[in-house]
Write a protein that holds these residues in place. Structure first.
Motif, PDB file in Angstrom:
ATOM      1  N   SER A  76      27.844 -19.861 -34.511  1.00  0.00           N
ATOM      2  CA  SER A  76      29.162 -20.603 -35.039  1.00  0.00           C
ATOM      3  C   SER A  76      30.154 -19.431 -34.960  1.00  0.00           C
ATOM      4  O   SER A  76      30.015 -17.981 -35.103  1.00  0.00           O
ATOM      5  N   PRO A  77      31.486 -19.957 -34.924  1.00  0.00           N
ATOM      6  CA  PRO A  77      32.583 -18.879 -34.908  1.00  0.00           C
ATOM      7  C   PRO A  77      32.202 -18.230 -36.353  1.00  0.00           C
ATOM      8  O   PRO A  77      32.745 -16.908 -36.280  1.00  0.00           O
ATOM      9  N   ARG A  78      31.825 -18.602 -37.268  1.00  0.00           N
ATOM     10  CA  ARG A  78      31.734 -17.904 -38.704  1.00  0.00           C
ATOM     11  C   ARG A  78      30.902 -16.794 -38.314  1.00  0.00           C
ATOM     12  O   ARG A  78      31.233 -15.682 -38.949  1.00  0.00           O
ATOM     13  N   THR A  79      29.874 -17.208 -37.828  1.00  0.00           N
ATOM     14  CA  THR A  79      28.993 -16.077 -37.458  1.00  0.00           C
ATOM     15  C   THR A  79      29.581 -14.883 -36.423  1.00  0.00           C
ATOM     16  O   THR A  79      29.414 -13.725 -36.695  1.00  0.00           O
ATOM     17  N   PHE A  80      30.224 -15.362 -35.518  1.00  0.00           N
ATOM     18  CA  PHE A  80      30.822 -14.447 -34.691  1.00  0.00           C
ATOM     19  C   PHE A  80      31.763 -13.372 -35.396  1.00  0.00           C
ATOM     20  O   PHE A  80      31.692 -12.136 -35.088  1.00  0.00           O
ATOM     21  N   PHE A  81      32.413 -13.831 -36.400  1.00  0.00           N
ATOM     22  CA  PHE A  81      33.339 -13.035 -37.243  1.00  0.00           C
ATOM     23  C   PHE A  81      32.495 -12.141 -38.279  1.00  0.00           C
ATOM     24  O   PHE A  81      33.007 -11.260 -38.598  1.00  0.00           O
ATOM     25  N   ASN A  82      31.206 -12.410 -38.198  1.00  0.00           N
ATOM     26  CA  ASN A  82      30.298 -11.577 -38.977  1.00  0.00           C
ATOM     27  C   ASN A  82      30.045 -10.370 -38.282  1.00  0.00           C
ATOM     28  O   ASN A  82      29.551  -9.153 -38.892  1.00  0.00           O
ATOM     29  N   TYR A  83      30.129 -10.539 -36.927  1.00  0.00           N
ATOM     30  CA  TYR A  83      29.780  -9.213 -36.094  1.00  0.00           C
ATOM     31  C   TYR A  83      31.027  -8.509 -35.450  1.00  0.00           C
ATOM     32  O   TYR A  83      30.989  -7.541 -35.366  1.00  0.00           O
ATOM     33  N   PHE A  84      32.006  -9.293 -35.296  1.00  0.00           N
ATOM     34  CA  PHE A  84      33.148  -8.881 -34.568  1.00  0.00           C
ATOM     35  C   PHE A  84      34.515  -9.171 -35.203  1.00  0.00           C
ATOM     36  O   PHE A  84      34.485 -10.454 -35.405  1.00  0.00           O
ATOM     37  N   ALA A  85      35.655  -8.445 -35.241  1.00  0.00           N
ATOM     38  CA  ALA A  85      36.832  -8.871 -35.820  1.00  0.00           C
ATOM     39  C   ALA A  85      37.505  -9.568 -34.640  1.00  0.00           C
ATOM     40  O   ALA A  85      38.555 -10.381 -35.492  1.00  0.00           O
ATOM     41  N   SER A  86      37.177  -9.573 -33.727  1.00  0.00           N
ATOM     42  CA  SER A  86      38.197 -10.216 -32.634  1.00  0.00           C
ATOM     43  C   SER A  86      37.450 -10.351 -31.238  1.00  0.00           C
ATOM     44  O   SER A  86      36.581  -9.666 -31.181  1.00  0.00           O
ATOM     45  N   LYS A  87      38.147 -11.202 -30.325  1.00  0.00           N
ATOM     46  CA  LYS A  87      37.458 -11.222 -28.965  1.00  0.00           C
ATOM     47  C   LYS A  87      37.461  -9.897 -28.314  1.00  0.00           C
ATOM     48  O   LYS A  87      36.503  -9.595 -27.672  1.00  0.00           O
ATOM     49  N   GLU A  88      38.358  -9.238 -28.675  1.00  0.00           N
ATOM     50  CA  GLU A  88      38.706  -7.917 -27.890  1.00  0.00           C
ATOM     51  C   GLU A  88      37.696  -6.797 -28.465  1.00  0.00           C
ATOM     52  O   GLU A  88      37.187  -6.105 -27.437  1.00  0.00           O
ATOM     53  N   ASP A  89      37.376  -6.693 -29.593  1.00  0.00           N
ATOM     54  CA  ASP A  89      36.274  -6.100 -30.039  1.00  0.00           C
ATOM     55  C   ASP A  89      34.673  -6.510 -29.797  1.00  0.00           C
ATOM     56  O   ASP A  89      34.042  -5.769 -29.243  1.00  0.00           O
ATOM     57  N   ALA A  90      34.778  -7.785 -29.445  1.00  0.00           N
ATOM     58  CA  ALA A  90      33.479  -8.281 -28.970  1.00  0.00           C
ATOM     59  C   ALA A  90      33.347  -7.821 -27.464  1.00  0.00           C
ATOM     60  O   ALA A  90      32.209  -7.405 -27.024  1.00  0.00           O
ATOM     61  N   VAL A  91      34.325  -7.806 -26.679  1.00  0.00           N
ATOM     62  CA  VAL A  91      34.292  -7.382 -25.250  1.00  0.00           C
ATOM     63  C   VAL A  91      33.726  -5.803 -25.170  1.00  0.00           C
ATOM     64  O   VAL A  91      33.014  -5.539 -24.300  1.00  0.00           O
ATOM     65  N   ILE A  92      34.637  -5.047 -26.167  1.00  0.00           N
ATOM     66  CA  ILE A  92      33.958  -3.681 -25.852  1.00  0.00           C
ATOM     67  C   ILE A  92      33.094  -3.147 -26.909  1.00  0.00           C
ATOM     68  O   ILE A  92      32.309  -1.912 -26.561  1.00  0.00           O
ATOM     69  N   GLY A  93      32.465  -4.109 -27.591  1.00  0.00           N
ATOM     70  CA  GLY A  93      31.404  -3.966 -28.382  1.00  0.00           C
ATOM     71  C   GLY A  93      31.556  -3.257 -29.528  1.00  0.00           C
ATOM     72  O   GLY A  93      30.568  -2.516 -30.168  1.00  0.00           O
ATOM     73  N   THR A  94      32.746  -3.147 -30.183  1.00  0.00           N
ATOM     74  CA  THR A  94      33.053  -2.432 -31.461  1.00  0.00           C
ATOM     75  C   THR A  94      32.711  -3.534 -32.745  1.00  0.00           C
ATOM     76  O   THR A  94      33.512  -4.539 -33.025  1.00  0.00           O
ATOM     77  N   ALA A  95      31.547  -3.330 -33.416  1.00  0.00           N
ATOM     78  CA  ALA A  95      31.027  -4.095 -34.412  1.00  0.00           C
ATOM     79  C   ALA A  95      31.866  -4.108 -35.857  1.00  0.00           C
ATOM     80  O   ALA A  95      32.202  -2.814 -35.966  1.00  0.00           O
ATOM     81  N   VAL A  96      31.857  -4.986 -36.366  1.00  0.00           N
ATOM     82  CA  VAL A  96      32.694  -4.930 -37.684  1.00  0.00           C
ATOM     83  C   VAL A  96      31.822  -3.729 -38.616  1.00  0.00           C
ATOM     84  O   VAL A  96      32.588  -3.201 -39.473  1.00  0.00           O
TER      85      VAL A  96
END
Length: 224
Positions: A55-75
């Motif tokens: 879910s989008p909510r789970t996404f934000f548990n792991y990454f603060a933004s789509k850009e961070d998700a692309v480079i792999g920078t976890a919350v």
């Protein structure tokens, strides 16, 4: 179903941590793939989450933004246990700087995703300078975690260095880490030509080995 902290027999990793690691990797791989297919601006968090099966909510548990998700920078920031394990397996007796450089290379190679995802991610970094700066910022945070782990480990070696008196050990280690990033930057800087082929995993390792050898030679050559 509740995920417990029971350890998996093969790796000693808890089931909870394994689930988190796999989820983080799935989101990252989906973000990289969709950003390449549709463009970074067009890809949305909702699309990435759906492709990763979360879910989008789970996404934000792991990454603060789509850009961070692309480079792999976890919350949650860098995995301190991974840094601790790599440092613990290192041998600094033969040369502190060269071994720190190898530690840095090992940490950089522990990025999320498979070889294909890594290749696509490098393409995105070339296309979007803003992502490069985010990656630099993430590496700065990682360097801080590495410094914290190295200070006590390198204490015996620091005592043998000819450095100004009353210099804080952390300042010395920080300088060593900054210098040790040089072979990595030399090996994996921007390609010399826009049409240069993307290196495969073996070529990337060979590049680093050549840069590390040059790094060592330069250090030896500049000694009085």
């Amino acid at each position: 179903m509740c995920v417990t902290d029971e350890l998996t027999p093969a790796t000693g990793e808890s089931l909870r941590d394994r689930k988190a690691r796999l989820t983080r990797a799935a989101i990252h791989e989906a973000a990289v793939r969709l950003a390449c297919e549709h463009g970074l601006d067009a890809a949305t968090v909702a699309q990435i989450a759906e492709a990763a099966g979360v879910s989008p909510r789970t996404f934000f548990n792991y990454f603060a933004s789509k850009e961070d998700a692309v480079i792999g920078t976890a919350v949650s920031g860098p995995d301190q246990q991974v840094v601790r394990d790599i440092v613990a397996q290192s041998d600094f007796s033969a040369g502190v700087l060269t071994e720190i450089a190898r530690v840095v290379r090992e940490l950089m190679s522990r990025s999320l995703g498979d070889d294909e995802t890594e290749k696509l991610r490098r393409t995105l970094l070339l296309r979007h300078p803003g992502l490069v700066q985010r990656k630099v910022d993430a590496n700065t945070v990682l360097a801080g975690v590495l410094i914290d782990e190295l200070v006590p480990v390198l204490a015996p070696h620091l005592a043998q260095l000819d450095i100004p008196p009353d210099t804080a050990p952390r300042d010395v280690v920080r300088m060593l880490v900054v210098i040790a990033f040089a072979p990595l930057r030399h090996a994996f800087g921007p390609p010399s030509a826009a049409s240069a082929p993307e290196p495969d995993a073996q070529e990337m390792h060979d590049r680093f080995d050549r840069s590390l050898a040059l790094f060592t030679s330069v250090l030896e050559g500049t000694r009085p």
